[in-house]
Structures are given as structure tokens and as C-alpha cells.
Design a protein around this motif. Structure first.
Motif, PDB file in Angstrom:
ATOM      1  N   CYS A 110       0.841  -1.198   0.000  1.00  0.00           N
ATOM      2  CA  CYS A 110       0.000   0.000   0.000  1.00  0.00           C
ATOM      3  C   CYS A 110       0.880   1.253   0.000  1.00  0.00           C
ATOM      4  N   VAL A 111       0.332   2.346  -0.481  1.00  0.00           N
ATOM      5  CA  VAL A 111       1.059   3.619  -0.471  1.00  0.00           C
ATOM      6  C   VAL A 111       1.112   4.138   0.968  1.00  0.00           C
ATOM      7  N   HIS A 112       2.296   4.450   1.456  1.00  0.00           N
ATOM      8  CA  HIS A 112       2.428   5.020   2.796  1.00  0.00           C
ATOM      9  C   HIS A 112       2.095   6.506   2.773  1.00  0.00           C
ATOM     10  N   HIS A 113       2.732   7.253   1.867  1.00  0.00           N
ATOM     11  CA  HIS A 113       2.429   8.676   1.717  1.00  0.00           C
ATOM     12  C   HIS A 113       2.939   9.161   0.374  1.00  0.00           C
ATOM     13  N   ILE A 114       2.480  10.331  -0.010  1.00  0.00           N
ATOM     14  CA  ILE A 114       2.989  11.005  -1.207  1.00  0.00           C
ATOM     15  C   ILE A 114       3.582  12.331  -0.742  1.00  0.00           C
ATOM     16  N   ALA A 115       4.805  12.616  -1.201  1.00  0.00           N
ATOM     17  CA  ALA A 115       5.490  13.845  -0.821  1.00  0.00           C
ATOM     18  C   ALA A 115       5.521  14.811  -1.998  1.00  0.00           C
ATOM     19  N   PHE A 116       5.242  16.068  -1.711  1.00  0.00           N
ATOM     20  CA  PHE A 116       5.283  17.111  -2.721  1.00  0.00           C
ATOM     21  C   PHE A 116       6.320  18.149  -2.322  1.00  0.00           C
TER      22      PHE A 116
ATOM     23  N   ARG B   6      14.449  16.374   8.787  1.00  0.00           N
ATOM     24  CA  ARG B   6      14.896  15.152   8.110  1.00  0.00           C
ATOM     25  C   ARG B   6      16.379  15.211   7.743  1.00  0.00           C
ATOM     26  N   GLY B   7      17.094  16.208   8.250  1.00  0.00           N
ATOM     27  CA  GLY B   7      18.529  16.325   8.002  1.00  0.00           C
ATOM     28  C   GLY B   7      18.851  17.033   6.704  1.00  0.00           C
ATOM     29  N   PHE B   8      18.273  16.600   5.618  1.00  0.00           N
ATOM     30  CA  PHE B   8      18.521  17.215   4.311  1.00  0.00           C
ATOM     31  C   PHE B   8      17.319  18.007   3.815  1.00  0.00           C
ATOM     32  N   MET B   9      16.208  17.870   4.546  1.00  0.00           N
ATOM     33  CA  MET B   9      14.994  18.595   4.190  1.00  0.00           C
ATOM     34  C   MET B   9      14.133  18.729   5.438  1.00  0.00           C
ATOM     35  N   ASP B  10      13.111  19.555   5.348  1.00  0.00           N
ATOM     36  CA  ASP B  10      12.116  19.670   6.399  1.00  0.00           C
ATOM     37  C   ASP B  10      10.795  19.192   5.828  1.00  0.00           C
ATOM     38  N   SER B  11       9.963  18.596   6.681  1.00  0.00           N
ATOM     39  CA  SER B  11       8.696  18.015   6.242  1.00  0.00           C
ATOM     40  C   SER B  11       7.568  18.382   7.182  1.00  0.00           C
ATOM     41  N   ILE B  12       6.373  18.411   6.628  1.00  0.00           N
ATOM     42  CA  ILE B  12       5.129  18.513   7.391  1.00  0.00           C
ATOM     43  C   ILE B  12       4.191  17.456   6.816  1.00  0.00           C
ATOM     44  N   TYR B  13       3.523  16.717   7.694  1.00  0.00           N
ATOM     45  CA  TYR B  13       2.622  15.643   7.276  1.00  0.00           C
ATOM     46  C   TYR B  13       1.193  15.955   7.705  1.00  0.00           C
TER      47      TYR B  13
ATOM     48  N   PRO C 221      -8.617  14.503   2.551  1.00  0.00           N
ATOM     49  CA  PRO C 221      -9.964  14.172   3.045  1.00  0.00           C
ATOM     50  C   PRO C 221     -10.309  12.687   2.994  1.00  0.00           C
ATOM     51  N   LEU C 222      -9.455  11.880   2.315  1.00  0.00           N
ATOM     52  CA  LEU C 222      -9.696  10.439   2.202  1.00  0.00           C
ATOM     53  C   LEU C 222      -8.705   9.623   3.025  1.00  0.00           C
ATOM     54  N   GLY C 223      -7.943  10.270   3.883  1.00  0.00           N
ATOM     55  CA  GLY C 223      -7.044   9.559   4.781  1.00  0.00           C
ATOM     56  C   GLY C 223      -5.673   9.242   4.222  1.00  0.00           C
ATOM     57  N   LEU C 224      -5.348   9.728   3.014  1.00  0.00           N
ATOM     58  CA  LEU C 224      -4.023   9.508   2.439  1.00  0.00           C
ATOM     59  C   LEU C 224      -3.043  10.479   3.093  1.00  0.00           C
ATOM     60  N   LEU C 225      -1.921   9.961   3.566  1.00  0.00           N
ATOM     61  CA  LEU C 225      -0.906  10.799   4.194  1.00  0.00           C
ATOM     62  C   LEU C 225      -0.168  11.597   3.117  1.00  0.00           C
ATOM     63  N   ILE C 226      -0.130  12.909   3.297  1.00  0.00           N
ATOM     64  CA  ILE C 226       0.522  13.835   2.376  1.00  0.00           C
ATOM     65  C   ILE C 226       1.693  14.472   3.118  1.00  0.00           C
ATOM     66  N   GLU C 227       2.817  14.602   2.425  1.00  0.00           N
ATOM     67  CA  GLU C 227       3.986  15.276   2.978  1.00  0.00           C
ATOM     68  C   GLU C 227       4.304  16.493   2.121  1.00  0.00           C
ATOM     69  N   LEU C 228       4.540  17.618   2.767  1.00  0.00           N
ATOM     70  CA  LEU C 228       5.108  18.779   2.106  1.00  0.00           C
ATOM     71  C   LEU C 228       6.580  18.783   2.482  1.00  0.00           C
ATOM     72  N   ALA C 229       7.455  18.745   1.474  1.00  0.00           N
ATOM     73  CA  ALA C 229       8.888  18.616   1.709  1.00  0.00           C
ATOM     74  C   ALA C 229       9.626  19.797   1.096  1.00  0.00           C
ATOM     75  N   SER C 230      10.583  20.327   1.850  1.00  0.00           N
ATOM     76  CA  SER C 230      11.381  21.453   1.378  1.00  0.00           C
ATOM     77  C   SER C 230      12.854  21.139   1.600  1.00  0.00           C
ATOM     78  N   TYR C 231      13.595  21.018   0.490  1.00  0.00           N
ATOM     79  CA  TYR C 231      15.037  20.783   0.594  1.00  0.00           C
ATOM     80  C   TYR C 231      15.706  21.949   1.305  1.00  0.00           C
ATOM     81  N   ARG C 232      16.787  21.652   2.013  1.00  0.00           N
ATOM     82  CA  ARG C 232      17.585  22.676   2.678  1.00  0.00           C
ATOM     83  C   ARG C 232      18.728  23.155   1.795  1.00  0.00           C
ATOM     84  N   PHE C 233      18.822  22.640   0.590  1.00  0.00           N
ATOM     85  CA  PHE C 233      19.937  22.979  -0.287  1.00  0.00           C
ATOM     86  C   PHE C 233      19.464  23.049  -1.732  1.00  0.00           C
ATOM     87  N   GLU C 234      20.246  23.734  -2.525  1.00  0.00           N
ATOM     88  CA  GLU C 234      20.077  23.739  -3.974  1.00  0.00           C
ATOM     89  C   GLU C 234      21.296  23.054  -4.560  1.00  0.00           C
ATOM     90  N   PRO C 235      21.112  22.152  -5.506  1.00  0.00           N
ATOM     91  CA  PRO C 235      22.280  21.493  -6.099  1.00  0.00           C
ATOM     92  C   PRO C 235      23.081  22.455  -6.961  1.00  0.00           C
TER      93      PRO C 235
END
Length: 193
Positions: free
Chosen positions: A80-86, A113-120, A124-138
Motif C-alpha cells: 500500500c502507499v504510505h504517503h505522497i510527498a510534494f 529530516r537532516g537534508f529537508m524539512d517536512s510537514i505531514y 480528506p480520504l485519509g491519504l498521508l501527504i507530505e510537504l517537503a522542502s530541501y535545505r539545499f540547492e544542487p
């Protein structure tokens, strides 16, 4: 035997409830433009909604007006899908807690998360969503995956438990050195003061 080499995620399709719930969440909360709709070509009773998550790829939702939102957490079983990160920009990430709170959406708060920050939070259907922001630019010409790969190798060589910002900084320096030429005979760190 040869591999079937992927070149990125084409789209992710989710089972939704009714049409408006999907539009209100994916476009109204996450800002993904609703770009296309047609019948589900495998099940005529369903509609197939397409949303652009920001990179031109697609999140698609099968909807049925007879289905109602059920906020219980989606299954967390193997397969099953655990979460989707955007991915969100740093400035958007810094507004996320406030904007979720304004809507009364329960969330995890900021997670380091060490290399990024996240909020979960859940949709409305119970799917876990993550908003992820990298702490760096390559560095120019490299991807986030390139930096993470190099940082992983640095972390392992140093015997460190998890990735940290120092590994990222050192990886960025290493990648930059590998790509950019110099006339200097000695590229080691200096103190000109």
C-alpha cells in the motif's frame, strides 16, 4: 535480459470520492491546477481528473459521485502507499503550518529530516501527504539526487548515523570541484586573513 529503464514518474493515480472533494483538495489546498478531465476509460461510471503538481507531471484521481469522503487513514499494509510527498519552496514551507491551521487541518508540525524539512497531514480520504522542502540547492548541472548520493557516501565514510547539513555542504563542494576547472595549482581551503 535488459532493464526497462524509467525516466521519471509519469503520473500517480488515486481513487477519490466525489469530483468536488478532489478539486477542493488538490487545487484548493495544494494549488495544483485542474488541467484535464475525461471518463475513466476502464470504468465508465467514474471520471478521471488530472492535476499538475508543479513540474508538468500529473496526479490523477478517479472520482464517482456515489462515493463520499472517508477520512480514516488509508491502509498501511505491505504493497500500500504510505504517503505522497510534494516539493514546496522554502518560502511556501515557512507558511505551511499557518495555512494548514487556518483550514483546521491537523498536521505533524515541522519534522527535521537532516537534508529537508517536512510537514505531514492527511487528505480528506485519509491519504498521508507530505510537504517537503530541501535545505539545499544542487550546483548547476546537478540534481538533488546527485547531491544526496554524494552526501550519502560522505556520511558512510565518516561513520555518521544519518545525513546532516555538513554532509550536504561537503557533497556540494565535491560535486562543484568535479565539474568546474580552475587555473589554481592548489584548491585546498585557505585563510587569506
Amino acid at each position: 535480459m535488459e532493464k526497462l529503464q524509467s525516466q521519471g514518474v509519469h503520473h500517480i493515480t488515486l481513487n477519490g470520492a466525489n469530483r468536488q472533494t478532489s478539486i477542493d483538495f488538490w487545487e484548493g489546498v495544494l494549488g495544483m491546477p485542474f488541467v484535464f478531465e475525461q471518463p475513466n476509460l476502464d470504468k465508465a461510471s467514474e471520471s478521471h481528473l488530472y492535476f499538475d503538481p508543479g513540474d508538468g507531471r500529473l496526479i490523477t484521481i478517479f472520482t464517482d459521485e456515489g462515493r463520499k469522503p472517508d477520512p480514516r487513514r488509508t491502509p498501511n499494509e505491505p504493497g500500500c502507499v504510505h504517503h505522497i510527498a510534494f516539493s514546496v519552496s522554502r518560502v511556501t514551507f515557512l507558511q505551511a503550518v499557518k495555512r494548514l491551521d487556518e483550514r483546521g487541518i491537523k498536521h505533524s508540525g515541522v519534522k527535521d529530516r537532516g537534508f529537508m524539512d517536512s510537514i505531514y497531514f492527511t487528505d480528506p480520504l485519509g491519504l498521508l501527504i507530505e510537504l517537503a522542502s530541501y535545505r539545499f540547492e544542487p550546483p548547476n548541472g546537478f540534481t538533488h539526487a546527485d547531491v544526496l548520493f554524494a552526501a550519502h557516501n560522505i556520511r558512510i565514510a565518516r561513520g555518521d548515523y544519518n545525513i546532516a547539513e555538513v554532509h550536504l555542504a561537503d557533497a556540494i563542494e565535491e560535486l562543484t570541484k568535479s565539474r568546474n576547472k580552475t587555473l589554481s595549482a592548489d584548491r585546498s581551503p585557505k585563510n587569506p586573513y
